[in-house]
Design an enzyme around this catalytic site. Structure first.
Site, short mmCIF file in Angstrom:
data_model
loop_
_atom_site.label_atom_id
_atom_site.label_comp_id
_atom_site.label_asym_id
_atom_site.label_seq_id
_atom_site.Cartn_x
_atom_site.Cartn_y
_atom_site.Cartn_z
N GLY A 232 0.87 -1.34 0.12
CA GLY A 232 0.04 0.03 -0.03
C GLY A 232 0.85 1.37 0.01
N ASN A 233 0.29 2.44 0.32
CA ASN A 233 0.96 3.63 0.34
C ASN A 233 0.26 4.51 1.28
OD1 ASN A 233 -1.02 5.61 -1.11
ND2 ASN A 233 -1.00 3.86 -2.61
#
Ligand code: CTP
Length: 400
Positions: free
Chosen positions: A208-209
């Site tokens: 993810g980020n």
């Protein structure tokens, strides 16, 4: 022409004395200002000061001049209400619609834009109750200015300091200039992607980020305020749904692509504010990946995700559809931005510099908006709503 009517609400914090300067700036620049203090505010600055500086009575109660029905009239007639300082108590009352004095009644009857300039101790500002009240007020369209960081009353320092009155004045001017009635996106459908995609590795892990979704949500809120029908494709954001937007929740880049393309079919503009993962794990492990003693971890093989922005730009669902991208860059921000704009083929690219503690998760942003026709619009450091409004200004210019 009549002077714009501004109500300056003052709640009971020491920063009330700084609101005198805001009052001076407002009156000297041609606004008709009616000050509505709370009873507690008068402990800090007395009624005589408010009425002398504003040229109007400055009562706190609904029981004064009852024949003029002030609890309704003041709010109804205002072009702008600014509450400065806004205490934690005032934000709570406003969020819950309480109306036990003239200021809270005025807030309930006002149909104009409302600006809050909070000031309080850091603990009070950070308290989840206050944060939820602020989120509620913002969701309903109020402008809540982030407090400054610095010296507070007493010896402590932190977030919660009353913003510079000159800054509050500028915000008031901007909000007044736009007005409650400027609905330049009325009749338009806009699609905004927000948040960050998550690409699952196994049932418990993902790639993810750090995108919080704040910029995309600010775009959605401001577009609603400007009259648009808004579809917000939200990837893993925990923010409350912006009032008036149609929210479609997605997880991965592939899901985001499907939702955005579907909504874009009849959209006038698409703004890709989401941080979309460029790669996803090639294989999803249906069971949790386990570590094994004495064995090296297996490498994670990645495959490319579709580039939604490039696809939208190359294959416009409608003639004249405006496509906007975002670029988060850590180095050579402008050069990389120009190259990315050309590569993606969108009309506008909002370029911001990211890094430790910058942009992601913050309520503020600083950017440059690059246009395919060579235009370059610098956006100074400020709330994500300001950047959002500039993006919509540029979009509206291209739709016309
Ligand atoms: N974007 C997209 N689909 C992807 C990746 C990105 O639609 N698979 C969009 C983002 O929503 C954003 C823009 O493209 O509007 C720029 O994303 P960014 O990640 O900054 O650019 P990249 O294409 O990943 O380029 P680089 O790898 O050079 O950073």
């Amino acid at each position: 022409m009549d002077k714009p009517k501004v109500v300056l609400g003052v709640s009971g914090g020491i920063a009330a004395y700084k609101a005198c300067e805001l009052l001076r700036r407002l009156t000297e620049s041609g606004h008709d200002v009616r000050v509505v203090p709370t009873a507690s505010a008068l402990h800090f600055v007395g009624e005589a000061t408010w009425s002398a500086l504003s040229g109007h009575p400055a009562g706190t109660e609904v029981w004064e001049s009852v024949h003029e029905v002030p609890h309704v009239r003041i709010g109804q007639q205002a072009d702008l209400v600014v509450v400065a300082p806004a205490t934690a108590d005032m934000l709570a009352k406003a969020a819950h619609g309480l109306a036990d004095d003239l200021l809270t009644n005025t807030l309930l009857t006002a149909r104009c834009p409302v600006v809050f300039a909070p000031a309080m101790h850091t603990e009070m500002w950070e308290n989840p109750a206050t944060q939820e009240n602020v989120a509620t007020l913002r969701r309903r369209g109020a402008v809540v200015i982030e407090p400054a960081v610095g010296r507070l009353t007493g010896v402590d320092t932190g977030k919660g300091r009353f913003p510079d009155p000159a800054e509050i004045f500028e915000t008031c001017r901007r909000v007044l200039a736009r007005g409650a009635g400027e609905r330049d996106l009325a009749g338009r459908h806009v699609v905004i992607s927000a948040g960050g995609t998550r690409e699952p590795l196994d049932p418990v892990r993902y790639l993810g980020n750090r995108s919080s979704g704040r910029q995309g949500y600010a775009l959605a809120r401001t577009a609603v305020a400007r009259g648009a029908r808004v579809t917000l494709v939200a990837a893993n954001s925990e923010l409350p749904d912006p009032a008036g937007a149609d929210v479609v929740r997605v997880g991965t880049a592939v899901q985001l692509r499907e939702a955005v393309l579907k909504a874009a079919a009849d959209a006038d503009a698409v703004v890709m504010a989401a941080a979309v993962a460029d790669f996803r794990p090639a294989h999803y492990a249906p069971g949790k990946i386990k570590k094994r003693d004495g064995e090296e971890p297996a490498p994670v093989e990645l495959v490319r995700n579709p580039d939604v922005l490039a696809e939208l730009s190359a294959d416009r669902a409608r003639p004249g559809q405006v496509v906007v991208g975002f670029a988060a860059e850590t180095d050579d921000v402008l050069a990389n931005g120009r190259a990315k704009l050309a590569r993606k083929g969108c009309d506008l690219l909002v370029v911001n510099e990211v890094g430790e503690g910058r942009t992601f998760g913050s309520a503020e942003n600083e950017a440059v908006v690059l246009a395919a026709d060579g235009g370059e619009t610098p956006v100074p450091h400020g709330p994500k709503e300001d950047l959002a409004d500039i993006v919509w200004d540029l979009v509206v210019g291209r739709l016309a």
